[in-house]
Design an enzyme around this catalytic site. Structure first.
Site, PDB file in Angstrom:
ATOM      1  N   LYS A  13      42.029  43.522  42.588  1.00  0.00           N
ATOM      2  CA  LYS A  13      41.398  42.287  43.083  1.00  0.00           C
ATOM      3  C   LYS A  13      41.609  42.120  44.589  1.00  0.00           C
ATOM      4  O   LYS A  13      40.697  41.718  45.302  1.00  0.00           O
ATOM      5  CB  LYS A  13      41.956  41.047  42.354  1.00  0.00           C
ATOM      6  CG  LYS A  13      41.707  41.044  40.856  1.00  0.00           C
ATOM      7  CD  LYS A  13      42.108  39.725  40.206  1.00  0.00           C
ATOM      8  CE  LYS A  13      43.590  39.407  40.283  1.00  0.00           C
ATOM      9  NZ  LYS A  13      44.467  40.372  39.584  1.00  0.00           N
ATOM     10  N   ARG A  88      44.002  31.280  36.797  1.00  0.00           N
ATOM     11  CA  ARG A  88      44.682  32.204  35.890  1.00  0.00           C
ATOM     12  C   ARG A  88      44.868  31.575  34.510  1.00  0.00           C
ATOM     13  O   ARG A  88      45.406  32.224  33.620  1.00  0.00           O
ATOM     14  CB  ARG A  88      46.062  32.531  36.470  1.00  0.00           C
ATOM     15  CG  ARG A  88      46.207  33.982  36.945  1.00  0.00           C
ATOM     16  CD  ARG A  88      47.566  34.083  37.574  1.00  0.00           C
ATOM     17  NE  ARG A  88      48.052  35.404  37.742  1.00  0.00           N
ATOM     18  CZ  ARG A  88      48.069  36.062  38.913  1.00  0.00           C
ATOM     19  NH1 ARG A  88      47.513  35.544  39.974  1.00  0.00           N
ATOM     20  NH2 ARG A  88      48.631  37.247  38.983  1.00  0.00           N
ATOM     21  N   ARG A 124      52.801  51.148  43.310  1.00  0.00           N
ATOM     22  CA  ARG A 124      52.298  50.350  44.441  1.00  0.00           C
ATOM     23  C   ARG A 124      53.414  50.098  45.460  1.00  0.00           C
ATOM     24  O   ARG A 124      54.547  49.788  45.089  1.00  0.00           O
ATOM     25  CB  ARG A 124      51.767  49.014  43.902  1.00  0.00           C
ATOM     26  CG  ARG A 124      51.288  48.085  44.991  1.00  0.00           C
ATOM     27  CD  ARG A 124      50.376  47.024  44.457  1.00  0.00           C
ATOM     28  NE  ARG A 124      51.083  45.974  43.707  1.00  0.00           N
ATOM     29  CZ  ARG A 124      50.483  44.894  43.224  1.00  0.00           C
ATOM     30  NH1 ARG A 124      49.188  44.726  43.383  1.00  0.00           N
ATOM     31  NH2 ARG A 124      51.178  43.995  42.561  1.00  0.00           N
ATOM     32  N   ARG A 156      57.109  45.672  45.465  1.00  0.00           N
ATOM     33  CA  ARG A 156      57.263  44.246  45.155  1.00  0.00           C
ATOM     34  C   ARG A 156      58.259  44.104  44.014  1.00  0.00           C
ATOM     35  O   ARG A 156      58.232  44.881  43.065  1.00  0.00           O
ATOM     36  CB  ARG A 156      55.906  43.667  44.724  1.00  0.00           C
ATOM     37  CG  ARG A 156      55.187  42.940  45.828  1.00  0.00           C
ATOM     38  CD  ARG A 156      53.777  42.583  45.459  1.00  0.00           C
ATOM     39  NE  ARG A 156      53.658  41.766  44.258  1.00  0.00           N
ATOM     40  CZ  ARG A 156      52.511  41.251  43.829  1.00  0.00           C
ATOM     41  NH1 ARG A 156      51.397  41.456  44.508  1.00  0.00           N
ATOM     42  NH2 ARG A 156      52.454  40.530  42.736  1.00  0.00           N
ATOM     43  N   ARG A 167      54.043  40.525  32.908  1.00  0.00           N
ATOM     44  CA  ARG A 167      52.829  40.031  33.592  1.00  0.00           C
ATOM     45  C   ARG A 167      51.586  40.377  32.780  1.00  0.00           C
ATOM     46  O   ARG A 167      50.658  39.573  32.700  1.00  0.00           O
ATOM     47  CB  ARG A 167      52.744  40.626  35.002  1.00  0.00           C
ATOM     48  CG  ARG A 167      53.791  40.026  35.937  1.00  0.00           C
ATOM     49  CD  ARG A 167      54.028  40.871  37.160  1.00  0.00           C
ATOM     50  NE  ARG A 167      52.890  40.915  38.046  1.00  0.00           N
ATOM     51  CZ  ARG A 167      52.682  41.882  38.948  1.00  0.00           C
ATOM     52  NH1 ARG A 167      53.528  42.892  39.041  1.00  0.00           N
ATOM     53  NH2 ARG A 167      51.641  41.824  39.722  1.00  0.00           N
TER      54      ARG A 167
HETATM   55  P1  AMP Z   1      49.678  38.116  42.318  1.00  0.00           P
HETATM   56  O1  AMP Z   1      49.993  38.472  43.726  1.00  0.00           O
HETATM   57  O2  AMP Z   1      48.288  37.569  42.146  1.00  0.00           O
HETATM   58  O3  AMP Z   1      49.972  39.260  41.361  1.00  0.00           O
HETATM   59  O4  AMP Z   1      50.656  36.919  41.916  1.00  0.00           O
HETATM   60  C1  AMP Z   1      52.061  37.103  41.916  1.00  0.00           C
HETATM   61  C2  AMP Z   1      52.719  36.021  41.065  1.00  0.00           C
HETATM   62  O5  AMP Z   1      52.437  34.739  41.629  1.00  0.00           O
HETATM   63  C3  AMP Z   1      52.210  35.940  39.644  1.00  0.00           C
HETATM   64  O6  AMP Z   1      52.860  36.868  38.777  1.00  0.00           O
HETATM   65  C4  AMP Z   1      52.561  34.491  39.298  1.00  0.00           C
HETATM   66  O7  AMP Z   1      53.949  34.336  39.043  1.00  0.00           O
HETATM   67  C5  AMP Z   1      52.253  33.773  40.608  1.00  0.00           C
HETATM   68  N1  AMP Z   1      50.853  33.313  40.637  1.00  0.00           N
HETATM   69  C6  AMP Z   1      49.841  33.779  41.429  1.00  0.00           C
HETATM   70  N2  AMP Z   1      48.704  33.119  41.189  1.00  0.00           N
HETATM   71  C7  AMP Z   1      48.973  32.215  40.226  1.00  0.00           C
HETATM   72  C8  AMP Z   1      48.200  31.239  39.544  1.00  0.00           C
HETATM   73  N3  AMP Z   1      46.898  31.075  39.799  1.00  0.00           N
HETATM   74  N4  AMP Z   1      48.835  30.484  38.612  1.00  0.00           N
HETATM   75  C9  AMP Z   1      50.141  30.613  38.359  1.00  0.00           C
HETATM   76  N5  AMP Z   1      50.924  31.527  38.954  1.00  0.00           N
HETATM   77  C10 AMP Z   1      50.360  32.318  39.881  1.00  0.00           C
END
Ligand code: AMP
Length: 215
Positions: A13, A88, A124, A156, A167
């Site tokens: 994404k 999400r 990654r 990360r 996740r």
């Molecule tokens: P990402 O970088 O999109 O993989 O997000 C990393 C982490 O941030 C996720 O595993 C969640 O813990 C939190 N997170 C990101 N976006 C959301 C969202 N829309 N709702 C809730 N938690 C989020």
């Protein structure tokens, strides 16, 4: 116009969002990046969010909804914007509609099988400048050094095997229902996210042509 990028963690994404952003002149808004910035700055929101993020869970809907409400109200979103990692959950999607229902909206779902995602996320490597590499498919020129800024690449914390599994579980339980939600709205399409970056980008753009007029 708002383009929502749906798809599990590791589906691409962020990469596709950046390419689409350049192509259409829209900002890419990643709730993950916004939250990591809060964590980095040690704000109360960041301290609270960190627990959920470290364990692979989701941060409270109210927190991310408010973050998005503020971010999409900014001037650079006037023409359109791309959402990466938001919504999400179904309540987040409902809230997005409540914040701005007038905006035309299209949802691109990038589909990748779980086995591929585990491989991708484990390999990654990221830089604090935002650049993303892959220890197998997209290696930096110098090991562990960012091609863009020379910074040190790291994995990360939530790209560890146990957290990746959590996740993905959370994605299937709480995020996947959005496929039905948006299918019912009639603004959903999916692409095969297992092809190479440019092929996926071309597939998304070709489907977006039904929604976005290009010059
Ligand atoms: P990402 O970088 O999109 O993989 O997000 C990393 C982490 O941030 C996720 O595993 C969640 O813990 C939190 N997170 C990101 N976006 C959301 C969202 N829309 N709702 C809730 N938690 C989020």
């Amino acid at each position: 116009m708002r383009i929502i990028l749906l798809g599990p963690p590791g589906s691409g994404k962020g990469t596709q969002g950046d390419l689409l952003g350049e192509h259409y002149g829209f900002p890419r808004i990643s709730t993950g990046d916004l939250l990591r910035a809060e964590v980095g700055a040690g704000t109360p929101v960041g301290l609270e969010a960190k627990k959920a993020m470290d364990s692979g869970g989701l941060v409270d809907d109210d927190v991310v909804n408010e973050m998005i409400r503020r971010r999409i109200g900014r001037n650079d979103c006037g023409k359109g914007y791309i959402l990466d990692g938001f919504p999400r959950t179904v309540p987040q999607a409902e809230q997005l509609n409540a914040i701005n229902s007038k905006r035309e909206e299209v949802v691109a779902d990038i589909r990748v099988a779980d086995e591929r995602l585990v491989e991708r996320l484990s390999a990654r490597r990221v830089c604090s400048c935002g650049a993303v590499f892959h220890a197998i498919n997209r290696r930096p020129q110098i090991e562990d050094v960012c091609d863009a800024c020379g910074g040190r690449l790291i994995r990360r914390g939530d790209d560890s095997p146990e957290v990746i599994r959590e996740r993905l579980r959370v994605y299937h339980e709480l995020t996947e229902p959005l496929i039905v939600f948006y299918r019912q709205k009639g603004n959903y399409f999916s692409v095969n996210g297992e092809a190479d970056v440019q092929t996926v980008f071309a597939a998304i753009r070709s489907k977006l042509k039904d929604w976005i007029l290009e010059n």
